[in-house]
Design an enzyme around this catalytic site. Sequence first.
Site, short mmCIF file in Angstrom:
data_model
loop_
_atom_site.label_atom_id
_atom_site.label_comp_id
_atom_site.label_asym_id
_atom_site.label_seq_id
_atom_site.Cartn_x
_atom_site.Cartn_y
_atom_site.Cartn_z
N HIS A 16 0.84 -1.20 0.00
CA HIS A 16 0.00 0.00 0.00
C HIS A 16 0.88 1.26 0.00
O HIS A 16 0.64 2.20 -0.75
CB HIS A 16 -0.86 0.06 1.27
N LYS A 40 -18.33 -6.05 7.86
CA LYS A 40 -17.11 -6.80 8.14
C LYS A 40 -16.49 -6.33 9.45
O LYS A 40 -16.38 -5.11 9.67
CB LYS A 40 -16.09 -6.53 7.02
N ARG A 89 -2.10 -6.42 -8.37
CA ARG A 89 -1.01 -7.31 -8.00
C ARG A 89 -0.85 -8.45 -9.01
O ARG A 89 0.24 -8.86 -9.34
CB ARG A 89 -1.26 -7.93 -6.62
N SER A 127 -3.09 -7.60 3.10
CA SER A 127 -3.31 -7.48 4.55
C SER A 127 -3.59 -8.85 5.15
O SER A 127 -3.11 -9.16 6.25
CB SER A 127 -4.49 -6.54 4.82
P1 ADP Z 1 -9.93 -3.44 -0.54
O1 ADP Z 1 -10.69 -4.18 0.51
O2 ADP Z 1 -10.62 -2.21 -1.03
O3 ADP Z 1 -9.40 -4.28 -1.66
P2 ADP Z 1 -7.20 -3.29 0.41
O4 ADP Z 1 -6.70 -2.54 1.61
O5 ADP Z 1 -7.03 -4.76 0.41
O6 ADP Z 1 -8.70 -2.83 0.27
O7 ADP Z 1 -6.50 -2.73 -0.90
C1 ADP Z 1 -6.62 -1.38 -1.30
C2 ADP Z 1 -5.94 -1.20 -2.64
O8 ADP Z 1 -4.54 -1.41 -2.50
C3 ADP Z 1 -6.41 -2.16 -3.74
O9 ADP Z 1 -6.44 -1.48 -4.97
C4 ADP Z 1 -5.33 -3.21 -3.79
O10 ADP Z 1 -5.22 -3.78 -5.07
C5 ADP Z 1 -4.11 -2.36 -3.45
N1 ADP Z 1 -3.06 -3.22 -2.88
C6 ADP Z 1 -3.20 -4.15 -1.93
N2 ADP Z 1 -2.02 -4.78 -1.69
C7 ADP Z 1 -1.12 -4.20 -2.51
C8 ADP Z 1 0.28 -4.41 -2.79
N3 ADP Z 1 0.94 -5.39 -2.19
N4 ADP Z 1 0.87 -3.62 -3.69
C9 ADP Z 1 0.17 -2.65 -4.32
N5 ADP Z 1 -1.15 -2.44 -4.16
C10 ADP Z 1 -1.79 -3.19 -3.27
#
Ligand code: ADP
Length: 162
Positions: A16, A40, A89, A127
């Site tokens: 992120h 959730k 990803r 996450s």
């Molecule tokens: P959501 O529940 O909205 O998917 P996340 O916190 O899992 O929320 O992800 C938010 C955004 O960050 C999404 O667009 C996801 O693809 C991106 N993201 C998650 N992990 C990574 C990573 N390792 N590298 C780059 N972007 C990521």
Amino acid sequence: MKALYPGSFDPLTLGHLDLIRRGHELFGEIVIAVLENPTKVPSFSLKRRIYQIEQATKEIPGVEVTSFKGLTVECAKSHKAKLILRGLRAMSDFEYELQIAHTNRSLNQNMETVFLATETHHSFLSSSVVKEVARFGGKISHMVPDLVAKDLYNLYQENNKV
Ligand code: ADP
């Protein structure tokens, strides 16, 4: 140009953070919008997730952290963000992300979604993967910022006591 980066961030990972840094390079201003999802139960409270992000991004100028419930396009509009930033990803992310991007576009014709491909060394990070490793006491220092690593350690240490 202002971009909205929405997500659960439960918790923030280095993947992120990399996207935030690169988004900032490209667009200048980034509003990180943490989703408050009533369906959730998160591992970290909304307040804590916001604090984790604020701490990790305090050196990056032009970053604002906020929360939202409801529609992402409404959140983007209220912050005067011209685009929504999301990360890709792998191919498995693509189908879902494209559907959301089309949905958002159908709700607001002025809203663009921009995808950034992750750095390859972050492409395995999510996450939930980080939480799974932390739960079993694995090394997570290369996956999350320091504060998040401490929070995860405390979270699972508490759980293991029960
Ligand atoms: P959501 O529940 O909205 O998917 P996340 O916190 O899992 O929320 O992800 C938010 C955004 O960050 C999404 O667009 C996801 O693809 C991106 N993201 C998650 N992990 C990574 C990573 N390792 N590298 C780059 N972007 C990521």
